[in-house]
Scaffold this active site. Structure first.
Site, short mmCIF file in Angstrom:
data_model
loop_
_atom_site.label_atom_id
_atom_site.label_comp_id
_atom_site.label_asym_id
_atom_site.label_seq_id
_atom_site.Cartn_x
_atom_site.Cartn_y
_atom_site.Cartn_z
N ARG A 88 0.85 -1.20 0.00
CA ARG A 88 0.00 0.00 0.00
C ARG A 88 0.88 1.24 0.00
NH1 ARG A 88 -1.83 0.73 4.33
NH2 ARG A 88 -1.30 -1.15 5.48
N TYR A 100 -1.49 -3.42 -6.78
CA TYR A 100 -1.36 -4.09 -5.47
C TYR A 100 -2.71 -4.13 -4.72
CZ TYR A 100 -0.39 -5.14 -0.69
OH TYR A 100 -0.44 -5.72 0.54
N LYS A 135 -9.72 -2.07 1.52
CA LYS A 135 -9.38 -0.93 2.37
C LYS A 135 -10.15 0.34 1.96
CE LYS A 135 -6.30 -3.43 4.44
NZ LYS A 135 -6.57 -3.92 5.78
N HIS A 183 -10.76 -2.11 11.43
CA HIS A 183 -9.69 -2.97 10.93
C HIS A 183 -9.51 -4.12 11.94
CE1 HIS A 183 -5.20 -3.14 9.48
NE2 HIS A 183 -5.95 -3.95 8.79
N SER A 230 -1.51 -3.68 10.29
CA SER A 230 -1.23 -4.60 9.18
C SER A 230 -0.02 -5.48 9.49
CB SER A 230 -0.93 -3.80 7.92
OG SER A 230 -1.96 -2.89 7.68
N CYS A 284 0.48 -7.86 11.61
CA CYS A 284 0.79 -8.12 13.03
C CYS A 284 0.10 -9.41 13.50
CB CYS A 284 0.35 -6.97 13.92
SG CYS A 284 1.42 -5.54 13.79
N ASP A 339 -9.70 -9.48 8.80
CA ASP A 339 -9.15 -8.14 8.54
C ASP A 339 -10.12 -6.99 8.83
OD1 ASP A 339 -6.92 -6.61 7.60
OD2 ASP A 339 -7.96 -6.26 5.71
N ARG A 365 1.82 -12.17 -0.84
CA ARG A 365 0.45 -12.42 -0.34
C ARG A 365 -0.17 -13.66 -0.96
NH1 ARG A 365 -1.96 -8.52 3.38
NH2 ARG A 365 -0.35 -6.96 3.62
C1 OXD Z 1 -3.24 -4.53 5.23
C2 OXD Z 1 -3.91 -5.69 4.60
O1 OXD Z 1 -2.28 -3.99 4.65
O2 OXD Z 1 -4.83 -6.23 5.23
O3 OXD Z 1 -3.66 -4.14 6.33
O4 OXD Z 1 -3.57 -6.08 3.48
MN MN Z 2 -5.36 -5.17 7.04
#
Ligand code: OXD
Ligand code: MN
Length: 587
Positions: free
Chosen positions: A70, A198, A207, A227, A249, A251, A276, A365
């Site tokens: 991002r 991306y 998002k 989130h 993100s 974590c 998410d 990913r």
């Molecule tokens: C982020 C995702 O970047 O969920 O938070 O991809």
């Molecule tokens: Mn996320």
């Protein structure tokens, strides 16, 4: 195909006039359509197949090396007044942003197909769900949206019935980072994204819609777009609690959402609702209920193995799209932390050479449908969502934050959420490992001024009768030698167990200046390989360090000026005073 909804047809026509595609294709969302697009992308090299025996129906996409995460510095919230976007967002006036984006979109789809993707965020029949239409020139986006959302004909039907939808316009353009912008126009319910393929920049349902636009709508309508993962925990006695957890993100939200209980807690069951995003609504009985607007996972691959997350490890062995992983001699996907095999080609398709850095990109990913996950529950499709017992905030903190603590009440919990900070990860472009404030893990995703957002959170006090309890966790505490003190992964269930037993008024705790902390004996540590010293460190706070943290938090909250809710500052003062008192007593 066309639509019966004039507003949608007019918009599609006007985008086509502007972008000049060769063909317009309306996505139906069928399996055949997915397979046809895959074949087309295999033909032009956008995708390659992976080992068909060990990874059936799995494909690899290698993105442009400059387009792997991002781009927060190129992401804007475009409100008439800059104050409404707040200092937490980059801002551009709607007129300037439209001018810039119109120039970029003009003629940008010449020679390409324009795909129209109607999608529904949330179960098709849920009153909490919201729809959108993404127009894109990327078939990679289409197949990812197919796995991540309820898209195609079923969504179009709902849109035609409702008449409203979020308009998302996306083009990969020429992938020039100088010509890359992700713009949000909350008042117009529209998103425009140019120059990136991306996930978080291009799959606009995620998002851009489900967090930035939805958070803006949620404030007006009295709900929350967060989130957060949503996980169901079923105790051996059969009681199920649903917990929503907000972590920044990369974590470990995906790992926690599909956690496998350790041997000693094998009679617990864990159900994944989402990994998410959570949309939380007060219901008629005064509870907060959650739905997951997504229906798939776009997760970080590195570190996934049979020990850290066996459910994820297994679910990505079939019908998955991999982006920017390495490959082995046998053409299997490979990533750091996979624990078997070794890389032959790196994420850029070069012969693997450790001198070039990691074999898989650290933000590589997987995309899979949620139904691939063994711990998936079809309650994720329940229109009414699930009642939330606890909200948990957390970050990646080497020091200061203890393993877990409970806020005294909702208002204090809002302060705890606002205090969330974390070391940065590879999910966003920029330096990794630097501490940054990430209130409610929403720093990159709140579509309006954080000060107004905190006020909105505080207002829930008047909206629901049975508010969830609020907690903070930190799995990442380290000792002076840089070793993690807590084993994490499946063992995190021990902390969640304490959390839900607190919700049931069954678990013990001691009251401190920052809230309620478990004593080591309050946690179920049977069979856990951890020293008494580590457990002691994890369950105590350094009042001096915490006071410094609170002072800096106060400055941060004040930096939002007059809009910062007084109540939040009052909560900060209460904790600060309690810490000062503790320190005075100790000296
Ligand atoms: C982020 C995702 O970047 O969920 O938070 O991809
Ligand atoms: Mn996320």
């Amino acid at each position: 195909m066309t639509t019966m909804l004039p507003e949608l047809q007019d918009w599609v026509d006007s985008v086509a006039r502007q972008t000049r595609p060769d063909t317009i294709y309306w996505c139906s969302g069928t399996e055949d359509e997915y397979q046809e697009l895959v074949q087309q992308m295999l033909g032009d090299g956008t995708l390659t197949t992976l080992n068909e025996t060990t990874y059936p129906n799995c494909y690899l996409h290698r993105s442009d090396p400059n387009d792997v995460a991002r781009v927060e510095h190129l992401t804007f919230v475009c409100t008439e007044s800059q104050e409404d976007a707040g200092q937490n967002n980059n801002w551009m006036s709607p007129a300037d942003a439209h001018g810039k984006m119109d120039a970029l979109f003009d003629g940008c789809m010449r020679g390409r197909t324009m795909y129209v993707i109607p999608y529904c965020m949330g179960p098709i029949s849920s009153e909490f769900s919201r729809c959108g239409v993404e127009i894109t020139d990327s078939p990679y986006v289409v197949i990812n949206m197919k796995l991540m959302t309820r898209m195609g004909d079923q969504a179009l039907k709902r849109i035609e019935k409702e008449g409203t939808f979020v308009k998302g316009l996306h083009s990969t353009g020429d992938l020039d980072p100088e010509r890359r912008f992700i713009m949000h126009f909350p008042a117009e319910l529209s998103i425009q994204s140019f120059g990136s393929g991306y996930g978080g920049n291009a799959l606009l349902g995620k998002k851009c819609h489900a967090l930035r636009i939805a958070s803006y709508q949620a404030r007006r309508e009295g709900w929350l777009a967060e989130h957060m993962l949503i996980v169901g925990l079923e105790s051996p006695e059969g009681a199920v609690h649903y917990v929503a957890c907000a972590f920044p993100s990369a974590c470990g939200k995906t790992n926690l959402a599909m956690l496998i209980p350790p041997d000693e807690l094998h009679d617990w069951k864990v159900w994944t609702l989402g990994d998410d995003i959570a949309w939380l609504h007060p219901d008629d009985t005064g509870k907060l209920r959650a739905i997951n607007p997504e229906s798939g996972y776009f997760g970080v691959v590195p570190g996934t193995n049979a020990k850290t997350n066996k459910n994820a490890y297994d679910m990505i062995r079939h019908d998955a799209i991999f982006t920017n992983v390495a490959t082995t001699e046998d053409n299997e996907p490979w990533w750091e932390g996979k624990q078997d095999g070794k890389p032959a080609k790196d994420w850029q398709g070069r012969d693997y050479d450790p001198a070039n850095g990691p074999a898989a990109h650290p933000n590589s990913r997987f995309t899979v449908a949620a139904t691939n996950n063994r711990s998936y529950t079809n309650l994720a499709d329940a229109p009414e969502g699930v009642p939330i017992s606890a909200i948990v905030f957390g970050g990646r903190r080497k020091h200061v934050a203890p393993l877990v603590y409970e806020a005294r009440n909702w208002e204090h919990g809002v302060l705890v959420g606002a205090s969330t900070a974390s070391e940065t990860t590879a999910a966003m472009v920029g330096e990794v490992g630097v501490i940054r404030r990430d209130p409610m893990a929403m720093k990159p995703f709140c579509g309006y001024n954080f000060a107004d957002y905190w006020t909105h959170w505080l207002n829930f006090k008047n909206l629901t009768a049975h508010l969830p309890k609020i907690f903070h966790v930190n799995w990442f505490r380290q000792n002076d030698g840089g070793e993690f003190l807590w084993p994490g992964f499946g063992e995190n269930l021990r902390v969640l167990q304490w959390i839900i037993e607190r919700c049931e008024h069954r678990a013990g705790a001691r009251e401190t200046a920052i809230g309620f902390l478990p004593r080591p004996s309050d946690l179920d540590t049977v069979g856990l390989d951890i020293s008494a010293e580590a457990l002691e460190t994890l369950t105590t706070i350094d009042s001096r360090k915490f006071r410094d943290e609170l002072i800096s938090l106060g400055e941060y909250l004040e930096s939002y000026g007059d809009r910062t809710p007084r109540e939040l500052l009052r909560q900060q003062e209460l904790v600060l005073d309690a810490l000062s008192e503790e320190l005075a007593k100790a000296s």
